[in-house]
Design a protein around this motif. Structure first.
Motif, PDB file in Angstrom:
ATOM      1  N   UNK A   1       0.873  -1.130  -0.049  1.00 11.42           N
ATOM      2  CA  UNK A   1      -0.156  -0.066  -0.163  1.00 11.42           C
ATOM      3  C   UNK A   1       0.707   1.230  -0.067  1.00 11.42           C
ATOM      4  N   UNK A   2       1.974   1.053   0.884  1.00 14.35           N
ATOM      5  CA  UNK A   2       2.870   2.588   0.902  1.00 14.35           C
ATOM      6  C   UNK A   2       3.464   2.591  -0.467  1.00 14.35           C
ATOM      7  N   UNK A   3       4.002   1.580  -1.137  1.00 13.64           N
ATOM      8  CA  UNK A   3       4.609   1.697  -2.386  1.00 13.64           C
ATOM      9  C   UNK A   3       3.631   1.990  -3.579  1.00 13.64           C
ATOM     10  N   UNK A   4       2.455   1.727  -3.450  1.00 15.74           N
ATOM     11  CA  UNK A   4       1.194   2.294  -4.463  1.00 15.74           C
ATOM     12  C   UNK A   4       1.232   3.895  -4.039  1.00 15.74           C
ATOM     13  N   UNK A   5       1.236   4.214  -3.053  1.00 13.84           N
ATOM     14  CA  UNK A   5       0.985   5.791  -2.898  1.00 13.84           C
ATOM     15  C   UNK A   5       2.285   6.463  -3.558  1.00 13.84           C
ATOM     16  N   UNK A   6       3.358   5.818  -3.297  1.00 13.80           N
ATOM     17  CA  UNK A   6       4.734   6.289  -3.809  1.00 13.80           C
ATOM     18  C   UNK A   6       4.618   6.356  -5.228  1.00 13.80           C
ATOM     19  N   UNK A   7       4.302   5.179  -5.881  1.00 12.08           N
ATOM     20  CA  UNK A   7       4.334   5.046  -7.304  1.00 12.08           C
ATOM     21  C   UNK A   7       3.437   6.006  -7.808  1.00 12.08           C
ATOM     22  N   UNK A   8       2.230   6.306  -7.318  1.00 13.04           N
ATOM     23  CA  UNK A   8       1.236   7.224  -8.047  1.00 13.04           C
ATOM     24  C   UNK A   8       1.943   8.700  -7.893  1.00 13.04           C
ATOM     25  N   UNK A   9       2.645   9.192  -7.144  1.00  8.77           N
ATOM     26  CA  UNK A   9       3.331  10.421  -7.137  1.00  8.77           C
ATOM     27  C   UNK A   9       4.299  10.502  -8.201  1.00  8.77           C
ATOM     28  N   UNK A  10       4.818   9.579  -8.699  1.00  6.25           N
ATOM     29  CA  UNK A  10       5.753   9.673  -9.755  1.00  6.25           C
ATOM     30  C   UNK A  10       5.102   9.551 -11.137  1.00  6.25           C
ATOM     31  N   UNK A  11       4.103   9.350 -11.415  1.00  3.67           N
ATOM     32  CA  UNK A  11       3.597   8.948 -12.535  1.00  3.67           C
ATOM     33  C   UNK A  11       3.730  10.249 -13.503  1.00  3.67           C
TER      34      UNK A  11
ATOM     35  N   UNK B   1       9.185  -0.271 -14.784  1.00  3.96           N
ATOM     36  CA  UNK B   1      10.104   0.317 -13.709  1.00  3.96           C
ATOM     37  C   UNK B   1       9.826  -0.321 -12.135  1.00  3.96           C
ATOM     38  N   UNK B   2       8.804  -0.727 -11.800  1.00  4.32           N
ATOM     39  CA  UNK B   2       8.503  -1.248 -10.755  1.00  4.32           C
ATOM     40  C   UNK B   2       9.276  -2.870 -10.623  1.00  4.32           C
ATOM     41  N   UNK B   3       9.172  -3.494 -11.784  1.00 10.76           N
ATOM     42  CA  UNK B   3       9.718  -4.888 -11.968  1.00 10.76           C
ATOM     43  C   UNK B   3      11.056  -4.871 -11.863  1.00 10.76           C
TER      44      UNK B   3
ATOM     45  N   UNK C   1      11.902  -4.721  -7.955  1.00 11.34           N
ATOM     46  CA  UNK C   1      11.161  -5.563  -7.091  1.00 11.34           C
ATOM     47  C   UNK C   1      12.044  -6.735  -6.169  1.00 11.34           C
ATOM     48  N   UNK C   2      13.562  -6.842  -6.654  1.00 11.61           N
ATOM     49  CA  UNK C   2      14.137  -7.439  -5.577  1.00 11.61           C
ATOM     50  C   UNK C   2      14.681  -6.798  -4.702  1.00 11.61           C
ATOM     51  N   UNK C   3      14.954  -5.602  -4.674  1.00 11.79           N
ATOM     52  CA  UNK C   3      15.321  -4.813  -3.505  1.00 11.79           C
ATOM     53  C   UNK C   3      13.910  -4.248  -2.859  1.00 11.79           C
ATOM     54  N   UNK C   4      12.684  -3.932  -3.397  1.00 11.46           N
ATOM     55  CA  UNK C   4      11.637  -3.577  -2.647  1.00 11.46           C
ATOM     56  C   UNK C   4      10.791  -4.438  -2.143  1.00 11.46           C
TER      57      UNK C   4
END
Length: 222
Positions: free
Chosen positions: A72-82, A143-145, A148-151
């Motif tokens: 959920x936290x990463x979804x918020x972060x990815x939404x800010x960098x769209x 970009x998220x993929x 993914x190994x780090x996050x």
């Protein structure tokens, strides 16, 4: 002896007063009519715009590193960098739209309860709006993929954007209605702001002041 030049004829004060009252009576309907016409013209001249929305969801890719709250936290972060240039720069190559124009036509919305990102693109062409929304979702997922190994979190496409069939912009009827309301409101403000006379006018332009009270008859019959 030559005649003296005649003075210009002035309209009677009663006529001017009557015209002023008539103007005040019709100022709100006239303002509404002008506003409706202006709003209708704006709605006809402005090109229609279409909106398409795609959805991606953040999921834990490694249970040892992330859980639902982390996703959920990463979804918020990815939404800010769209709308970040690093994302839109790759979308530009796929959609053929300049980054400056993409920045004004792409929006992202996230939910505080679900790790989902809604990516909405707006364009004057329905097919282009869907293509931009899907391109942004694809670039963000890629970009998220890579991280993914780090996050421990990855983005997965939930729903692709479809070609819209109806415009999302306001119709001429709606813009005309909004213009009529604005024109009527402006006319009402003009009425409220006009100066008010402290004395009454009898229609001849002369103020009617209260006269003296009649004196008592000194020779009243007892």
């Amino acid at each position: 002896m030559s005649d003296s030049p005649s003075s210009p004829v002035r309209p009677p004060r009663r006529t001017l007063a009557r015209a002023g009252r008539l103007l005040l009576r019709w100022i709100i309907p006239a303002g509404a009519l002008v506003g409706a016409a202006a709003g209708g013209v704006y709605g006809v001249v402005t090109p229609a715009r279409y909106s398409a929305t795609s959805y991606v969801i953040a999921v834990p890719a490694d249970r040892a590193k992330a859980d639902s709250a982390t996703a959920l936290g990463f979804a918020q972060g990815y939404g800010r960098v769209v709308t970040d240039p690093a994302v839109l720069g790759q979308v530009q190559a796929q959609a053929g739209v300049p980054v400056d124009k993409l920045r004004g036509s792409v929006q992202a919305a996230t939910s505080p309860d679900a790790p989902m990102i809604a990516i909405t693109a707006t364009s004057e062409r329905p097919a282009r709006a869907a293509a931009i929304a899907n391109a942004v979702s694809g670039v963000l997922t890629q970009q998220s993929n890579r991280t993914r190994n780090d996050t421990g979190v990855a983005l997965v496409g939930l729903s692709r954007a479809l070609k819209p069939t109806r415009p999302s912009s306001e119709s001429p009827a709606l813009t005309s209605l909004v213009g009529a309301a604005a024109g009527g409101l402006l006319g009402g403000l003009v009425l409220l702001a006009r100066p008010r006379r402290a004395v009454e006018d009898d229609g001849t332009g002369r103020a009617q002041l209260p006269g003296p009270a009649p004196a008592a008859d000194a020779q009243a019959v007892r």
